[in-house]
Design an enzyme around this catalytic site. Structure first.
Site, mmCIF file in Angstrom:
data_model
loop_
_atom_site.group_PDB
_atom_site.id
_atom_site.type_symbol
_atom_site.label_atom_id
_atom_site.label_comp_id
_atom_site.label_asym_id
_atom_site.label_seq_id
_atom_site.Cartn_x
_atom_site.Cartn_y
_atom_site.Cartn_z
ATOM 1 N N ARG A 36 0.852 -1.193 0.000
ATOM 2 C CA ARG A 36 0.000 0.000 0.000
ATOM 3 C C ARG A 36 0.887 1.242 0.000
ATOM 4 N NH1 ARG A 36 -3.521 -2.714 -1.624
ATOM 5 N NH2 ARG A 36 -5.448 -3.293 -0.567
ATOM 6 N N HIS A 65 -1.760 0.760 -9.969
ATOM 7 C CA HIS A 65 -2.154 -0.249 -8.969
ATOM 8 C C HIS A 65 -2.940 -1.349 -9.680
ATOM 9 C CE1 HIS A 65 -3.896 -0.909 -4.649
ATOM 10 N NE2 HIS A 65 -3.673 -2.039 -5.258
HETATM 11 C C1 GLV Z 1 -5.335 -5.018 -4.139
HETATM 12 O O1 GLV Z 1 -4.678 -4.087 -3.828
HETATM 13 C C2 GLV Z 1 -5.964 -5.934 -3.211
HETATM 14 O O2 GLV Z 1 -5.959 -5.662 -2.007
HETATM 15 O O3 GLV Z 1 -6.494 -6.960 -3.669
#
Ligand code: GLV
Length: 309
Positions: A224, A272
């Protein structure tokens, strides 16, 4: 009894269709359509609007459609005490592992630098590294970290891990707790962060941690954005202590245009999107938890509300 899907990324209909294809009779609503709030027992969510969960007086389960649940704890208005589940899925773990392997191999073989040189018309052969030259240290040996650790060993890397509790995984040295962090870091040449984001791990990737890594270490954050202190990473790249970084997650996503990461030559950025839940693969566990919640049975992949993961 019904299920509501709450997310803001335009994928509600996609998830609804996928759920319907595996369970045609299920009553499913989108958060954005008119729906009977008192019928909702399960909320299937990803980055929900703050406050949205408090609309449901009979809610019995909050289910994340991802591996992470940190975004749920970030909502101070979430109904407290309701069980939370996350996704544990082989495809999700394999995708993450493949992404990290790709970033590591690109680093070993100078692929980013060559790409940059190509755009500038430069022919400049460089020394390359070998898998056997590197020890990879993984912070977080949970569902994702342990798959990565095993894959790296299969590829011939030396691997060690640091986690909340000691793990016993073949060929992997396990470190645990604050007391063993310095030893873990001092022998880690490629650091991969796969920790859950909690009060204890927020900002853990900071200058004081980076200084404990050997010179020229490479850092990969696929957990994160909140784990990383952005300015500390830039300082340690610019002063030459770190050789580079691979990032998938950011404090703000999409990363604002003005952020210095965009133009930093030592940072390999990807959106992401390294490892994304595949509805067809994860829906069976979601439906199973819906049945379990209706029948008051123990849930699959329930997280600890105390630990936050
Ligand atoms: C992605 O970041 C997840 O938590 O699956």
């Amino acid at each position: 009894m019904a299920l509501v899907i709450i997310r803001q990324d335009g994928k509600i209909d996609f998830w609804k269709e996928a759920l319907k294809s595996q369970s045609p009779d299920l009553e499913i609503f989108s958060y954005y359509e008119d729906h009977p709030k008192e019928d909702i027992v399960m909320a299937l969510i990803w980055k929900h609007p703050e406050g949205s969960l408090s609309a449901y007086p009979n809610l019995k389960l909050i289910a994340s459609t991802g591996a992470g649940v940190d975004f749920i704890f970030e909502d101070p208005t979430r109904p407290k005490g309701i069980p939370i589940t996350r996704i544990v899925d082989t495809k999700l773990a394999d995708d993450m592992s493949e992404h990290v392997l790709a970033v590591i191999l690109a680093h070993l073989k100078n692929l980013d630098t060559y790409k940059l040189q190509q755009t500038r018309g430069i022919w400049n052969p460089m020394n390359y590294s070998r898998i056997a030259d590197f020890k990879v240290g993984i912070m977080g040996l949970g569902e994702l970290g342990s798959v990565l650790a095993n894959d790296l060993v299969r590829f011939g890397f030396r691997v060690q891990g640091w986690s909340n509790s000691r793990k016993s995984i073949d060929h992997i040295d396990s470190f645990t707790g604050e007391g063993e962090l310095s030893d873990f870091l001092s022998s880690t040449e490629i650091l991969v962060c796969l920790l859950p984001l909690t009060d204890k791990t927020i900002g853990i990737l900071n200058a004081s941690l980076f200084k404990k890594l050997p010179k020229n270490a490479f850092v990969i954050n696929v957990a994160r954005g909140g784990h990383l202190v952005d300015e500390d990473l830039i300082t340690m790249l610019d002063n030459g202590h770190l050789s580079g970084a691979g990032l998938v997650v950011y404090h703000q996503e999409p990363l604002p245009e003005s952020h210095p990461f965009w133009k930093h030559e030592k940072i390999h950025m990807t959106p992401h999107h390294a490892s994304v839940s595949d509805p067809q693969s994860v829906i069976p566990q979601i439906l199973e938890n819906y049945r379990r919640v209706l029948n008051d049975k123990p849930l699959l992949n329930e997280i600890s509300l105390d630990k936050g993961y």
